[in-house]
Design an enzyme around this catalytic site. Structure first.
Site, PDB file in Angstrom:
ATOM      1  N   ASP A   1      43.184  41.763  39.348  1.00 35.96           N
ATOM      2  CA  ASP A   1      44.616  41.997  40.480  1.00 35.96           C
ATOM      3  C   ASP A   1      44.971  41.155  41.213  1.00 35.96           C
ATOM      4  O   ASP A   1      44.359  39.965  41.259  1.00 35.96           O
ATOM      5  CB  ASP A   1      43.675  43.311  41.277  1.00 35.96           C
TER       6      ASP A   1
ATOM      7  N   PHE B   1      47.543  34.785  38.509  1.00 40.39           N
ATOM      8  CA  PHE B   1      47.263  33.433  38.788  1.00 40.39           C
ATOM      9  C   PHE B   1      48.391  32.678  39.539  1.00 40.39           C
ATOM     10  O   PHE B   1      47.944  31.487  40.139  1.00 40.39           O
ATOM     11  CB  PHE B   1      46.697  32.558  37.545  1.00 40.39           C
TER      12      PHE B   1
ATOM     13  N   TYR C   1      46.317  38.505  44.039  1.00 42.49           N
ATOM     14  CA  TYR C   1      45.766  37.852  45.343  1.00 42.49           C
ATOM     15  C   TYR C   1      46.231  38.772  46.555  1.00 42.49           C
ATOM     16  O   TYR C   1      47.254  39.308  46.532  1.00 42.49           O
ATOM     17  CB  TYR C   1      46.627  36.473  45.499  1.00 42.49           C
TER      18      TYR C   1
ATOM     19  N   HIS D   1      35.733  32.681  33.753  1.00 36.98           N
ATOM     20  CA  HIS D   1      36.804  32.814  34.494  1.00 36.98           C
ATOM     21  C   HIS D   1      36.979  31.284  35.084  1.00 36.98           C
ATOM     22  O   HIS D   1      35.942  30.630  35.296  1.00 36.98           O
ATOM     23  CB  HIS D   1      36.369  33.593  35.487  1.00 36.98           C
TER      24      HIS D   1
END
Length: 221
Positions: free
Chosen positions: A66, A79, A68, A188
């Site tokens: 989801d 990102f 920031y 991740h």
């Protein structure tokens, strides 16, 4: 709320965006803002990934969870943060891995618009979040929509590289036809993954696959 997407998406998604559940999601987001809550990204950037990327030009899908949730960060691309905003730790590790594989200098900003313009579809599974409350919109229904997007891309296109980083992203591989596309998996890029993202070779593997399939490689850096 206006759904701003590139015209190339309409044929692929016109049925989905007219379904009651999708309109209900938009109503929930608008209700949050009308009640004085701050929602990220700004409403006019929620569908930015769909606005920049033309369907037929998509070569890579990088899936986030989801947006920031801190002020000024989210911009509708997974990102990515706008120029002038401190580069988040996960994106720093992504940049380091690109540099590790290709050399060159790491950008001084975290704006990945230039990737999106090259056919890198930067998709968050959940498209909105309340300020300072990560995962706050996980039950709005966004995943019904983005799962359908992934499935539609898989069914209607060929030779896409899907980069699935972390356990959450990897749950989405059930929507991808591995006989038509390449799936790259690893931990991740977050520092919480304790370096598991390092030395994954994904950016080189991606371009090797694209080249073998007669598609142009991505200029990552």
């Amino acid at each position: 709320m206006e759904v701003k997407i590139h015209p190339s998406w309409y044929n692929l998604l016109k049925n989905e965006i007219n379904k009651p559940y999708f309109r209900a999601i938009l109503n929930l987001v608008e209700e949050e803002t009308s009640n004085g809550k701050v929602v990220f990204p700004p409403l006019n950037q929620i569908f930015k990934a769909f606005e920049i990327c033309k369907v037929e030009e998509i070569r890579v899908v990088i899936l986030g969870q989801d947006p920031y949730h801190n002020e000024g960060q989210a911009m509708g691309l997974s990102f990515s943060v706008p120029k002038g905003i401190k580069i988040p730790a996960s994106l720093k590790n992504i940049y380091k891995e690109v540099q590790n594989q290709y050399g060159g200098n790491i950008p001084e900003h975290g704006d990945l618009t230039h990737w999106a313009e090259k056919g890198v579809f930067l998709l968050n599974s959940i498209l909105t979040v309340e300020k300072n409350k990560p995962g706050s919109h996980k039950n709005f229904g966004w995943q019904n929509f983005t799962d359908s997007v992934i499935s539609s891309l898989s069914c209607n296109l060929e030779n896409i590289v899907f980069m699935l980083w972390g356990n959450f992203a990897q749950t989405k591989k059930v929507f991808i036809d591995q006989s038509k596309h390449l799936i790259l998996e690893c931990p991740h890029p977050s520092p919480l993954a304790r370096g598991g993202f390092k030395n994954n070779g994904h950016f080189l593997k991606c371009n090797d696959f694209l080249t073998k399939k007669g598609r142009a490689p991505v200029v990552w850096i």
